[in-house]
Design a protein around this motif. Structure first.
Motif, PDB file in Angstrom:
ATOM      1  N   ASN A   1       0.805  -1.218   0.000  1.00  0.00           N
ATOM      2  CA  ASN A   1       0.000   0.000   0.000  1.00  0.00           C
ATOM      3  C   ASN A   1       0.841   1.272   0.000  1.00  0.00           C
ATOM      4  O   ASN A   1       0.300   2.364   0.202  1.00  0.00           O
ATOM      5  CB  ASN A   1      -0.931  -0.009   1.224  1.00  0.00           C
ATOM      6  CG  ASN A   1      -1.986  -1.092   1.135  1.00  0.00           C
ATOM      7  OD1 ASN A   1      -3.037  -0.901   0.555  1.00  0.00           O
ATOM      8  ND2 ASN A   1      -1.695  -2.265   1.724  1.00  0.00           N
TER       9      ASN A   1
ATOM     10  N   LEU B   1      -7.152  -1.046   2.377  1.00  0.00           N
ATOM     11  CA  LEU B   1      -5.824  -1.644   2.296  1.00  0.00           C
ATOM     12  C   LEU B   1      -5.833  -2.843   1.366  1.00  0.00           C
ATOM     13  O   LEU B   1      -6.765  -3.671   1.405  1.00  0.00           O
ATOM     14  CB  LEU B   1      -5.355  -2.091   3.678  1.00  0.00           C
ATOM     15  CG  LEU B   1      -5.134  -1.020   4.747  1.00  0.00           C
ATOM     16  CD1 LEU B   1      -4.797  -1.688   6.069  1.00  0.00           C
ATOM     17  CD2 LEU B   1      -4.047  -0.055   4.336  1.00  0.00           C
ATOM     18  N   ILE B   2      -4.817  -2.953   0.532  1.00  0.00           N
ATOM     19  CA  ILE B   2      -4.611  -4.172  -0.253  1.00  0.00           C
ATOM     20  C   ILE B   2      -3.909  -5.180   0.638  1.00  0.00           C
ATOM     21  O   ILE B   2      -2.864  -4.896   1.215  1.00  0.00           O
ATOM     22  CB  ILE B   2      -3.745  -3.894  -1.499  1.00  0.00           C
ATOM     23  CG1 ILE B   2      -4.438  -2.877  -2.415  1.00  0.00           C
ATOM     24  CG2 ILE B   2      -3.431  -5.177  -2.245  1.00  0.00           C
ATOM     25  CD1 ILE B   2      -3.562  -2.380  -3.543  1.00  0.00           C
TER      26      ILE B   2
END
Length: 451
Positions: A435, A448-449
Motif C-alpha cells: 500500500n 488496504l490491499i
C-alpha cells in the motif's frame, strides 16, 4: 533522572473552549486530567494538575502555574489536554520544537490500540518567528517536555463524538500506558484490577514469569504468545489466581485494539448493557479479558449453539440432526468433553478453496457491512456464496471474493496493522509495501490491499 508529570486541563472558568453535541471542552479536559492524576498516583509517578476546578487560567498564568510545581527542567513532562473542533475526526498530538517525537508517537500508537484513529502527531511553528512554537503552552514552558493532546473532535461526523462521550476513559488510559512506558514505570491496569507488565531491555519470559510467580506456559497462554520472543515496551498481561466468573454463556476474549464501544456494536449491545452483563464499573479493558456477550442457556440464531449445564455431544448432535462425529469434525474436537459456555458450530459451512478468505457472521452483521469491510459489492458477495436473500445467521461462514490474488480490507475502529496482518496470515511490512505506506498509522475507512 526520574520524570515528573504536570497535567494541564485546557481552558476553564470564563474560557469554555469549544463545545458541540453536548460536549464542553473545559469540562471534559478536567475529567480527563483528574483521571490521569488518579492513575499516575496509582503507578507511583509524581504528578500535579494546573487546575482542579472550573477556574480561569490565562496565557500568562497557565505556563507559570505549570512550572511552579517541579520547575523548568527537562525531567518534567507537561501534558496539556484539549478537545478539537472543525469537523475533522481523530486525535492529534503536538510536541514542542525542542523535543523529539518519541513520546508523541507512543501516545498516538496507544490511541490506535484503544480504537481512536490518529490524524497526525507534529510540530507547529510561530509564523512571525519560526524558531518558536506556535502554541504558548509549548513556547512558554522552556526546557519541559511539553505536549498538547487533542483527544478528538466535538463536531466530528465520524465516531469521535461517541468516543468522547462514552470512551474518554479508554483514551485517557492510552495516554497513561504511553507515559508509563516512556518513563520506564511498570504498567498495571488500575481499577480493572488486571496486572500488566511493560517489557524492558534484558527481560525474558522466564525472568518475568519468575518475577510474578507464574509459569512461562501460563504467561504465554494469557497473552496468546506462540513464541518466546519479546519486544521492548511490549505490554504483557500477568495471570492471576482469581477464579473465572461463575456466570456462564457466550464469551468474547479481548484483543489488542478493542474497546467497549466496538465490542458492544459487534454483538448488538449498548456499552451500558455490556458493562452490566460483566459487572464493569469502568471502561478499561485488558488483553485476554473475557467478556460475557450472551446470557447462558440461549441458543444463538442459525449455526451456533452455546453449551449449557447437562449438555452432551449426543444430545446437541441429535437436536440439530447431526451425528456425534459430524459435530466433532465441525468443531475440531478430539474428545467428547464439553464446558459450560463453550460455543459450538452446529450447521455445515460451505467448503471453499484454500485461497478463499473466510468470514464468520457475528451479531449485528449485514451483507452491506461485510461487503463494505472487504471492499466488494453485496451482489458479488451473494453470488460468490450462492445466496438468494440478504438474510444471515450468526455463525454462518461466508467466502469473500478476491480481486485477483488480493483482498481489499476497509479499516474500522480499533484496527492496527499488526492485528490485520495476523488476521490474514501476512506481515506488517508486506501490507505496508503493498500500500506504499511510510508509517503504521491508519484511519477509519482507509482501504488496504492485503497481499
Amino acid at each position: 533522572m526520574a520524570k515528573k508529570i504536570v497535567i494541564d486541563a485546557g481552558h476553564g472558568g470564563e474560557d469554555p473552549g469549544t463545545s458541540a453535541n453536548g460536549i464542553v471542552e473545559k469540562d471534559l479536559t478536567l475529567k480527563i486530567s483528574e483521571y490521569l492524576h488518579k492513575r499516575f498516583d496509582e503507578l507511583g509517578i509524581p504528578n500535579e494538575m494546573t487546575r482542579t476546578s472550573d477556574v480561569t487560567l490565562g496565557p500568562s498564568d497557565r505556563p507559570t502555574k505549570a512550572q511552579s510545581f517541579y520547575g523548568n527542567g527537562s525531567d518534567v513532562i507537561l501534558l496539556s489536554n484539549h478537545i478539537n473542533a472543525g469537523g475533522g475526526d481523530g486525535a492529534e498530538v503536538i510536541y514542542s520544537l525542542r523535543n523529539s517525537d518519541k513520546l508523541s508517537s507512543m501516545i498516538a500508537n496507544e490511541f490506535v490500540k484503544s480504537g481512536q484513529n490518529v490524524r497526525k502527531y507534529y510540530q507547529r511553528r510561530l509564523p512571525s518567528d519560526p524558531s518558536k512554537d506556535y502554541y504558548y503552552i509549548l513556547r512558554d514552558t522552556p526546557n519541559n517536555e511539553s505536549v498538547i493532546i487533542e483527544y478528538g473532535f466535538v463536531d466530528s461526523t465520524g465516531d469521535d463524538v461517541s468516543l468522547l462521550k462514552n470512551n474518554w476513559e479508554e483514551l485517557a488510559e492510552a495516554v497513561v500506558r504511553a507515559v508509563a512506558s516512556y518513563v520506564g514505570v511498570p504498567y498495571s491496569g488500575g481499577s480493572s484490577g488486571t496486572n500488566s507488565y511493560v517489557v524492558k531491555s534484558g527481560d525474558t519470559l522466564w525472568s518475568i514469569a519468575k518475577k510474578f510467580g507464574v509459569s512461562v506456559d501460563d504467561l504465554k497462554e494469557k497473552n496468546n504468545l506462540t513464541s518466546n520472543a519479546l519486544s521492548i515496551n511490549q505490554v504483557l498481561l500477568i495471570p492471576t489466581t482469581e477464579e473465572e466468573p461463575v456466570t456462564t454463556g457466550e464469551y468474547y476474549t479481548v484483543v489488542a485494539g478493542d474497546n467497549l464501544y466496538a465490542i458492544a456494536r459487534r454483538f448488538g449491545l449498548t456499552v451500558d448493557e455490556l458493562k452490566s452483563l460483566n459487572h464493569l464499573t469502568s471502561n478499561n479493558l485488558s488483553i485476554g479479558q473475557k467478556l460475557l456477550v450472551k446470557a447462558s442457556g440461549e441458543t444463538s440464531n442459525g449455526n451456533v449453539y452455546v453449551v449449557k449445564s447437562g449438555d452432551t455431544l449426543y444430545k446437541i448432535a441429535n437436536q440439530y440432526g447431526l451425528t456425534v462425529n459430524e459435530l466433532k469434525d465441525l468443531n475440531g474436537l478430539t474428545s467428547d468433553s464439553l464446558s459450560i459456555g463453550q460455543t459450538l458450530v452446529v450447521g455445515n459451512s460451505s467448503s471453499s478453496g484454500s485461497n478463499d478468505t473466510m468470514y464468520t457472521v457475528v451479531p449485528g452483521d449485514s451483507l452491506y457491512a461485510i461487503a463494505n469491510r472487504y471492499g466488494v459489492t453485496v451482489d458479488e458477495l451473494k453470488a460468490y456464496n450462492n445466496l438468494t436473500s440478504n438474510m444471515l445467521s450468526i455463525g454462518q461462514v461466508l467466502k469473500i471474493p478476491s480481486h485477483g490474488n488480493e483482498v481489499i480490507y476497509t479499516v474500522v475502529a480499533g484496527d492496527n496493522l499488526y492485528a490485520i496482518a495476523q488476521k490474514y496470515n501476512t506481515s506488517v511490512n508486506a501490507i505496508m509495501n503493498a500500500n506504499n505506506l511510510t508509517n503504521s498509522m491508519l484511519s477509519i475507512g482507509q482501504k488496504l490491499i492485503i497481499p
